[in-house]
Design a protein around this motif. Sequence first.
Motif, PDB file in Angstrom:
ATOM      1  N   LEU A  36       0.846  -1.178   0.000  1.00 14.81           N
ATOM      2  CA  LEU A  36       0.000   0.000   0.000  1.00 14.81           C
ATOM      3  C   LEU A  36       0.886   1.234   0.000  1.00 14.81           C
ATOM      4  O   LEU A  36       1.925   1.258   0.664  1.00 14.81           O
ATOM      5  CB  LEU A  36      -0.909   0.034   1.232  1.00 14.81           C
ATOM      6  N   ALA A  37       0.456   2.259  -0.748  1.00 13.53           N
ATOM      7  CA  ALA A  37       1.196   3.519  -0.800  1.00 13.53           C
ATOM      8  C   ALA A  37       0.328   4.623  -0.204  1.00 13.53           C
ATOM      9  O   ALA A  37      -0.808   4.838  -0.651  1.00 13.53           O
ATOM     10  CB  ALA A  37       1.564   3.858  -2.238  1.00 13.53           C
ATOM     11  N   PHE A  38       0.861   5.301   0.799  1.00 15.77           N
ATOM     12  CA  PHE A  38       0.155   6.416   1.420  1.00 15.77           C
ATOM     13  C   PHE A  38       0.632   7.711   0.767  1.00 15.77           C
ATOM     14  O   PHE A  38       1.834   7.992   0.736  1.00 15.77           O
ATOM     15  CB  PHE A  38       0.398   6.427   2.920  1.00 15.77           C
ATOM     16  N   ILE A  39      -0.296   8.501   0.243  1.00 12.21           N
ATOM     17  CA  ILE A  39       0.018   9.711  -0.500  1.00 12.21           C
ATOM     18  C   ILE A  39      -0.136  10.919   0.434  1.00 12.21           C
ATOM     19  O   ILE A  39      -1.188  11.082   1.078  1.00 12.21           O
ATOM     20  CB  ILE A  39      -0.903   9.878  -1.724  1.00 12.21           C
ATOM     21  N   LEU A  40       0.878  11.760   0.487  1.00 10.44           N
ATOM     22  CA  LEU A  40       0.883  12.878   1.425  1.00 10.44           C
ATOM     23  C   LEU A  40       0.217  14.111   0.829  1.00 10.44           C
ATOM     24  O   LEU A  40       0.485  14.487  -0.318  1.00 10.44           O
ATOM     25  CB  LEU A  40       2.307  13.218   1.849  1.00 10.44           C
ATOM     26  N   ALA A  41      -0.634  14.748   1.636  1.00 11.64           N
ATOM     27  CA  ALA A  41      -1.328  15.962   1.215  1.00 11.64           C
ATOM     28  C   ALA A  41      -0.502  17.209   1.492  1.00 11.64           C
ATOM     29  O   ALA A  41      -0.633  18.218   0.799  1.00 11.64           O
ATOM     30  CB  ALA A  41      -2.674  16.069   1.935  1.00 11.64           C
ATOM     31  N   HIS A  42       0.341  17.158   2.521  1.00 10.23           N
ATOM     32  CA  HIS A  42       1.191  18.311   2.811  1.00 10.23           C
ATOM     33  C   HIS A  42       2.514  17.855   3.407  1.00 10.23           C
ATOM     34  O   HIS A  42       2.692  16.682   3.773  1.00 10.23           O
ATOM     35  CB  HIS A  42       0.475  19.311   3.732  1.00 10.23           C
ATOM     36  N   ASP A  43       3.445  18.788   3.494  1.00  8.74           N
ATOM     37  CA  ASP A  43       4.792  18.477   3.958  1.00  8.74           C
ATOM     38  C   ASP A  43       4.798  18.047   5.425  1.00  8.74           C
ATOM     39  O   ASP A  43       3.977  18.495   6.235  1.00  8.74           O
ATOM     40  CB  ASP A  43       5.705  19.701   3.821  1.00  8.74           C
ATOM     41  N   LEU A  44       5.769  17.186   5.745  1.00 13.13           N
ATOM     42  CA  LEU A  44       6.129  16.882   7.134  1.00 13.13           C
ATOM     43  C   LEU A  44       7.613  17.210   7.253  1.00 13.13           C
ATOM     44  O   LEU A  44       8.474  16.334   7.212  1.00 13.13           O
ATOM     45  CB  LEU A  44       5.852  15.406   7.447  1.00 13.13           C
ATOM     46  N   PRO A  45       7.946  18.490   7.393  1.00 13.00           N
ATOM     47  CA  PRO A  45       9.342  18.924   7.319  1.00 13.00           C
ATOM     48  C   PRO A  45      10.100  18.710   8.620  1.00 13.00           C
ATOM     49  O   PRO A  45       9.507  18.367   9.658  1.00 13.00           O
ATOM     50  CB  PRO A  45       9.202  20.423   7.023  1.00 13.00           C
ATOM     51  N   ALA A  46      11.412  18.931   8.565  1.00 15.12           N
ATOM     52  CA  ALA A  46      12.211  18.922   9.788  1.00 15.12           C
ATOM     53  C   ALA A  46      11.716  20.037  10.710  1.00 15.12           C
ATOM     54  O   ALA A  46      11.397  21.133  10.256  1.00 15.12           O
ATOM     55  CB  ALA A  46      13.678  19.137   9.441  1.00 15.12           C
ATOM     56  N   ARG A  47      11.615  19.716  11.998  1.00 16.68           N
ATOM     57  CA  ARG A  47      11.176  20.696  12.981  1.00 16.68           C
ATOM     58  C   ARG A  47      11.660  20.257  14.350  1.00 16.68           C
ATOM     59  O   ARG A  47      12.175  19.142  14.526  1.00 16.68           O
ATOM     60  CB  ARG A  47       9.654  20.839  12.973  1.00 16.68           C
ATOM     61  N   ALA A  48      11.496  21.113  15.344  1.00 18.39           N
ATOM     62  CA  ALA A  48      11.973  20.792  16.690  1.00 18.39           C
ATOM     63  C   ALA A  48      11.074  19.760  17.372  1.00 18.39           C
ATOM     64  O   ALA A  48      11.561  18.841  18.039  1.00 18.39           O
ATOM     65  CB  ALA A  48      12.044  22.060  17.539  1.00 18.39           C
ATOM     66  N   ALA A  49       9.754  19.888  17.198  1.00 14.24           N
ATOM     67  CA  ALA A  49       8.820  19.014  17.899  1.00 14.24           C
ATOM     68  C   ALA A  49       8.684  17.674  17.178  1.00 14.24           C
ATOM     69  O   ALA A  49       8.621  17.625  15.951  1.00 14.24           O
ATOM     70  CB  ALA A  49       7.454  19.681  17.997  1.00 14.24           C
ATOM     71  N   PRO A  50       8.640  16.576  17.924  1.00 17.73           N
ATOM     72  CA  PRO A  50       8.431  15.261  17.307  1.00 17.73           C
ATOM     73  C   PRO A  50       7.068  15.173  16.611  1.00 17.73           C
ATOM     74  O   PRO A  50       6.132  15.897  16.963  1.00 17.73           O
ATOM     75  CB  PRO A  50       8.493  14.296  18.500  1.00 17.73           C
ATOM     76  N   TYR A  51       6.978  14.275  15.643  1.00 14.71           N
ATOM     77  CA  TYR A  51       5.713  14.020  14.975  1.00 14.71           C
ATOM     78  C   TYR A  51       4.953  12.916  15.698  1.00 14.71           C
ATOM     79  O   TYR A  51       5.509  11.869  16.025  1.00 14.71           O
ATOM     80  CB  TYR A  51       5.939  13.605  13.518  1.00 14.71           C
ATOM     81  N   THR A  52       3.687  13.151  15.933  1.00 12.89           N
ATOM     82  CA  THR A  52       2.823  12.145  16.519  1.00 12.89           C
ATOM     83  C   THR A  52       2.102  11.396  15.400  1.00 12.89           C
ATOM     84  O   THR A  52       1.997  11.894  14.272  1.00 12.89           O
ATOM     85  CB  THR A  52       1.775  12.783  17.435  1.00 12.89           C
ATOM     86  N   PRO A  53       1.572  10.198  15.683  1.00  8.73           N
ATOM     87  CA  PRO A  53       0.757   9.515  14.671  1.00  8.73           C
ATOM     88  C   PRO A  53      -0.388  10.381  14.153  1.00  8.73           C
ATOM     89  O   PRO A  53      -0.714  10.339  12.959  1.00  8.73           O
ATOM     90  CB  PRO A  53       0.251   8.283  15.414  1.00  8.73           C
ATOM     91  N   ALA A  54      -0.986  11.181  15.029  1.00  7.19           N
ATOM     92  CA  ALA A  54      -2.082  12.055  14.593  1.00  7.19           C
ATOM     93  C   ALA A  54      -1.587  13.091  13.592  1.00  7.19           C
ATOM     94  O   ALA A  54      -2.302  13.422  12.622  1.00  7.19           O
ATOM     95  CB  ALA A  54      -2.724  12.743  15.796  1.00  7.19           C
TER      96      ALA A  54
END
Length: 263
Positions: A106-124
């Motif tokens: 399965l391929a998940f297609i991204l709607a917007h960027d998930l760029p480098a940042r200070a805060a960690p990314y959550t599953p949400a």
Amino acid sequence: MSQSSIQANHLQAATILLERRQNGTQGDALPAPIRPDNLETALAIQCALSELIDVPIAAWKCGLPTSAAPYKWVLAPIYASDVHEASEHTYKVWAREGQIKIEPELAFILAHDLPARAAPYTPADVDAAVAGTRLALELIDSRYTHPEQLTFYDHFADGVFNQGLLLGPAVDTQLAQQTTQLSITLSIAGQPDISLDGQHPAGMPRLPLYWLAEFLRSKGLGLQAGQAVITGSYAGSPTVPVGTDIQIRFGELDLIRARFEGK
């Protein structure tokens, strides 16, 4: 060894692997002075190749690290020149002895960027970035003559066996993200159907995507809108012949029809 010498080694290694990738050739392990022997060096070679190729990253492959193999970072960029639409039907590939390995994913297609940042990314955070889900076939190859004799670091530097990606039809996103098991039926013209009891290697198919977004963030990298992310094969790496019509059915989700031709 100076930092400039280390970077030169990464560039030299990437140049060799890129030449093989573009020409469809295979060769021995990289020369000892530039051969990766750890994850950071292998990742640096991957990044150097991405700079050399000068083609946008259109997709990523990734896998979830496990307690049994914590030394494995399973990720690799997939370049726009190697991403195909299933509507094209016929695809040019580097074939070995008239065959190519494929992986139903399965391929998940991204709607917007998930760029480098200070805060960690959550599953949400990651879920909110997913625009949709498509069936996909990862196209498999190695730039080494005897890949079975080499280390994970060799393969990591080389893109973890990726040759390209075939994107199929869009499917129901809510259903797909819960699909831990999936019956895969492989139909090759003139041969009996092959039925495979597929199971996602990470259990839930989005778990590796969550890991990838956070891993890239921690390295000062990121994901971009429009990129596709595949997260693991439901049925290993079956081999199919070139020059023959094939069909891969993903349970009740949908199917991909394709025909591969050798370059």
